[in-house]
Design a protein around this motif. Structure first.
Motif, PDB file in Angstrom:
ATOM      1  N   LEU B 232       0.826  -1.208   0.000  1.00 33.01           N
ATOM      2  CA  LEU B 232       0.000   0.000   0.000  1.00 33.01           C
ATOM      3  C   LEU B 232       0.856   1.252   0.000  1.00 33.01           C
ATOM      4  O   LEU B 232       0.448   2.292  -0.515  1.00 33.01           O
ATOM      5  N   GLU B 233       2.039   1.154   0.596  1.00 35.16           N
ATOM      6  CA  GLU B 233       2.944   2.289   0.597  1.00 35.16           C
ATOM      7  C   GLU B 233       3.413   2.619  -0.827  1.00 35.16           C
ATOM      8  O   GLU B 233       3.507   3.773  -1.223  1.00 35.16           O
ATOM      9  N   ARG B 234       3.668   1.564  -1.586  1.00 37.12           N
ATOM     10  CA  ARG B 234       4.157   1.760  -2.945  1.00 37.12           C
ATOM     11  C   ARG B 234       3.043   1.985  -3.954  1.00 37.12           C
ATOM     12  O   ARG B 234       3.213   2.686  -4.938  1.00 37.12           O
ATOM     13  N   HIS B 235       1.905   1.382  -3.707  1.00 37.65           N
ATOM     14  CA  HIS B 235       0.819   1.423  -4.691  1.00 37.65           C
ATOM     15  C   HIS B 235      -0.508   1.790  -4.014  1.00 37.65           C
ATOM     16  O   HIS B 235      -1.457   1.021  -4.038  1.00 37.65           O
ATOM     17  N   PRO B 236      -0.572   2.975  -3.432  1.00 38.76           N
ATOM     18  CA  PRO B 236      -1.771   3.332  -2.670  1.00 38.76           C
ATOM     19  C   PRO B 236      -3.030   3.429  -3.522  1.00 38.76           C
ATOM     20  O   PRO B 236      -4.136   3.264  -3.019  1.00 38.76           O
ATOM     21  N   ASN B 237      -2.844   3.695  -4.794  1.00 40.66           N
ATOM     22  CA  ASN B 237      -4.013   3.897  -5.642  1.00 40.66           C
ATOM     23  C   ASN B 237      -4.238   2.759  -6.628  1.00 40.66           C
ATOM     24  O   ASN B 237      -5.033   2.880  -7.552  1.00 40.66           O
ATOM     25  N   SER B 238      -3.531   1.664  -6.395  1.00 46.86           N
ATOM     26  CA  SER B 238      -3.712   0.524  -7.291  1.00 46.86           C
ATOM     27  C   SER B 238      -5.127  -0.031  -7.147  1.00 46.86           C
ATOM     28  O   SER B 238      -5.740  -0.010  -6.083  1.00 46.86           O
ATOM     29  N   VAL B 239      -5.634  -0.556  -8.251  1.00 49.13           N
ATOM     30  CA  VAL B 239      -6.953  -1.172  -8.204  1.00 49.13           C
ATOM     31  C   VAL B 239      -6.937  -2.415  -7.308  1.00 49.13           C
ATOM     32  O   VAL B 239      -7.979  -2.905  -6.877  1.00 49.13           O
ATOM     33  N   LEU B 240      -5.746  -2.913  -7.017  1.00 47.25           N
ATOM     34  CA  LEU B 240      -5.603  -4.085  -6.152  1.00 47.25           C
ATOM     35  C   LEU B 240      -5.488  -3.699  -4.674  1.00 47.25           C
ATOM     36  O   LEU B 240      -5.458  -4.565  -3.810  1.00 47.25           O
ATOM     37  N   ALA B 241      -5.411  -2.412  -4.412  1.00 37.99           N
ATOM     38  CA  ALA B 241      -5.157  -1.972  -3.036  1.00 37.99           C
ATOM     39  C   ALA B 241      -6.232  -2.469  -2.064  1.00 37.99           C
ATOM     40  O   ALA B 241      -5.920  -2.868  -0.936  1.00 37.99           O
ATOM     41  N   SER B 242      -7.459  -2.442  -2.496  1.00 40.94           N
ATOM     42  CA  SER B 242      -8.531  -2.848  -1.583  1.00 40.94           C
ATOM     43  C   SER B 242      -8.424  -4.319  -1.211  1.00 40.94           C
ATOM     44  O   SER B 242      -8.881  -4.726  -0.145  1.00 40.94           O
ATOM     45  N   ARG B 243      -7.805  -5.138  -2.085  1.00 38.68           N
ATOM     46  CA  ARG B 243      -7.668  -6.566  -1.782  1.00 38.68           C
ATOM     47  C   ARG B 243      -6.627  -6.797  -0.702  1.00 38.68           C
ATOM     48  O   ARG B 243      -6.573  -7.851  -0.105  1.00 38.68           O
ATOM     49  N   VAL B 244      -5.796  -5.788  -0.514  1.00 37.60           N
ATOM     50  CA  VAL B 244      -4.686  -5.938   0.411  1.00 37.60           C
ATOM     51  C   VAL B 244      -4.935  -5.202   1.715  1.00 37.60           C
ATOM     52  O   VAL B 244      -4.412  -5.587   2.772  1.00 37.60           O
ATOM     53  N   ARG B 245      -5.746  -4.173   1.629  1.00 36.51           N
ATOM     54  CA  ARG B 245      -5.918  -3.288   2.780  1.00 36.51           C
ATOM     55  C   ARG B 245      -6.429  -4.035   4.009  1.00 36.51           C
ATOM     56  O   ARG B 245      -6.071  -3.710   5.138  1.00 36.51           O
ATOM     57  N   GLY B 246      -7.271  -5.030   3.790  1.00 39.44           N
ATOM     58  CA  GLY B 246      -7.833  -5.759   4.920  1.00 39.44           C
ATOM     59  C   GLY B 246      -6.783  -6.433   5.763  1.00 39.44           C
ATOM     60  O   GLY B 246      -6.952  -6.611   6.968  1.00 39.44           O
ATOM     61  N   PHE B 247      -5.660  -6.799   5.174  1.00 36.89           N
ATOM     62  CA  PHE B 247      -4.621  -7.507   5.920  1.00 36.89           C
ATOM     63  C   PHE B 247      -3.826  -6.565   6.817  1.00 36.89           C
ATOM     64  O   PHE B 247      -3.129  -7.025   7.725  1.00 36.89           O
TER      65      PHE B 247
END
Lengths: 207, 250
Positions: B232-247
């Motif tokens: 998230l630090e590197r790709h805060p606006n990636s479309v994949l960010a939401s898949r990772v944010r929960g962790f």
């Protein structure tokens, strides 16, 4: 679909709405298969169009893949509301909203990083020597970024997507006279900026 | 109201014509198409068990269930391609955040200068390099290990970066199938192999998202959280960010 609903969908594509293909609540049947086929056709037919509109309307090159996904994800959630034959116009509206969001995000990033040094963009020398498409794209980005967003949108749709003014008016929900006015101003703006680039050996731009 | 001629047809300026041509010539990348299909839950390039048509894939769901649907599903997008319904089916795990969110930029986030804007010709897209670090070493890794590839970690026999995208898709799909079948360790091993075979793979982000999910499933939640934070630090606006944010919230 109202513009308010469309904006909301763009800002949160995962908000409640029609499920994507294969969600748990779907009963796999011919209707689902038909919808999947329609969705796939939507991608196959219009992905280049969507990417081009996004790129020219202001989505950064580094975000294009993500913005293309966002556009189609929003479209998928509302696909059942779109009548056959209107998919391209529907995608256009979504793409323009996604690009507008991307531009605002880029603008906020620039505000945060105010101490970045000025970027020097070298012109290609004499216009006759310009053959590098990459350089042309870079200069196009520079010029488009400097245009007023309303003018830019009309300019992009008319000159690059070759929509007529009636189609642009419908897509943007503005009067045709407004389209004509914005297009006229946009073309003047574009030509003046290009003319300036032609005369200047170096062009200074903000990152 | 008379329509004016297109600028491109009436311009006498070579520069103007070149710029207008550049604007019209833009095309999407193969990766964009593959990722879009994946995010929509549509089969990609790999043939499914019932055929290549997306319609056939959808029909297969009713016959074989979600687990085997994953085996038939193709293409990239890793966890972002897995519909919310699947996560609910895996009831041991909490339902993650919605698949995609257009997130606001984070203060202090990555800022790109115009020089960094892509000036490559259409179709030439470069992805962020994927970490080739084996999963087994993650327990000893520093927090928020960077996702960049270090030359020393590059294997002796890397796969040509020009390898077809379908090969990368197949590699990630194998890992996704393993994870979907409950074999998180197997998925991690397959992702390690992906990292070795494609040190600069075009699907590096998707692989990383899948790795984070697999780490969490294998019980390495602390490492999963650190990698999620780094992502998230590197790709805060990636479309994949939401898949990772929960962790990052676990």
């Amino acid at each position: 679909m109202s513009h308010v609903a469309l904006i909301h969908a763009v800002q949160d594509p995962a908000s409640s709405g029609l499920p994507l293909v294969g969600s748990q609540n779907d009963s796999p049947n011919l209707e689902t298969a038909s919808r999947a086929a329609r969705l796939r056709q939507l991608v196959d037919l219009h992905i280049d169009f969507v990417a081009r509109v996004l790129r020219n309307a202001g989505s950064p090159a580094s975000e294009i893949d993500d913005d293309v996904q966002r556009t189609f994800i929003v479209a998928a959630k509302r696909l059942d509301d779109v009548r056959q034959g209107s998919e391209k116009s529907f995608l256009l509206q979504i793409a323009l909203r996604v690009a507008a969001h991307a531009r605002r995000t880029v603008a906020r990033r620039r505000e945060v990083s105010a101490d970045e040094s000025m970027e020097m963009v070298e012109s290609a020398g004499s216009p006759e020597q310009l053959t590098d498409q990459k350089r042309a794209r870079q200069m196009l980005d520079q010029v488009l970024d400097q245009m007023d967003s309303d003018l830019r949108t009309v300019f992009v749709l008319y000159e690059f997507e070759e929509l007529n003014m009636a189609e642009i008016a419908e897509a943007l929900s503005i009067p045709r006279g407004t389209v004509a006015s914005r297009l006229r101003r946009a073309r003047v703006d574009f030509r003046e900026r290009v003319s300036w680039l032609e005369r200047s050996p170096l062009a200074e731009v903000k990152p | 109201m008379k329509e004016p001629r297109r600028l491109r047809s009436e311009s006498r300026s070579p520069l103007e014509k070149a710029m207008l041509s550049a604007g019209m010539a833009y095309r999407s990348s193969p990766e964009a198409r593959a990722k879009t299909l994946a995010s929509l839950g549509l089969a990609g390039a790999v043939a499914t068990s019932t055929g290549t048509a997306a319609a056939g894939t959808a029909l297969a769901i009713s016959k074989v269930g979600w687990g085997k649907w994953l085996m038939a599903a193709t293409a990239v997008g890793a966890a972002s391609a897995v519909p919310v319904g699947f996560w609910a089916w895996q009831s041991a795990e909490p339902v993650p955040e919605p698949i995609v969110q257009v997130s606001a930029s984070r203060s202090g986030g990555e800022v790109k200068s115009s020089r960094e804007l892509d000036t490559r010709a259409p179709g030439e897209f470069q992805r962020h390099p994927v970490s080739a670090e084996p999963s087994a070493k993650l327990a000893e890794a520093a927090p928020a290990a960077p996702l960049s590839v270090h030359p020393k970690s590059v294997p002796a026999k890397p796969v040509n970066r020009g390898a077809p995208l379908t090969a990368e898709l197949g590699a990630l799909d194998s890992a996704r199938v393993a994870l979907g079948g409950g074999d998180a360790a197997g998925a991690l091993a397959l992702l390690d192999a992906y990292g070795r075979d494609y040190p600069r793979g075009r699907l590096g982000l998707e692989a990383e998202v899948l790795r984070i999910h697999a780490l969490a499933r294998s019980g390495q939640k602390g490492i999963a959280r650190k990698r999620a934070e780094a992502f998230l630090e590197r790709h805060p606006n990636s479309v994949l960010a939401s898949r990772v944010r929960g962790f990052t919230e676990e």
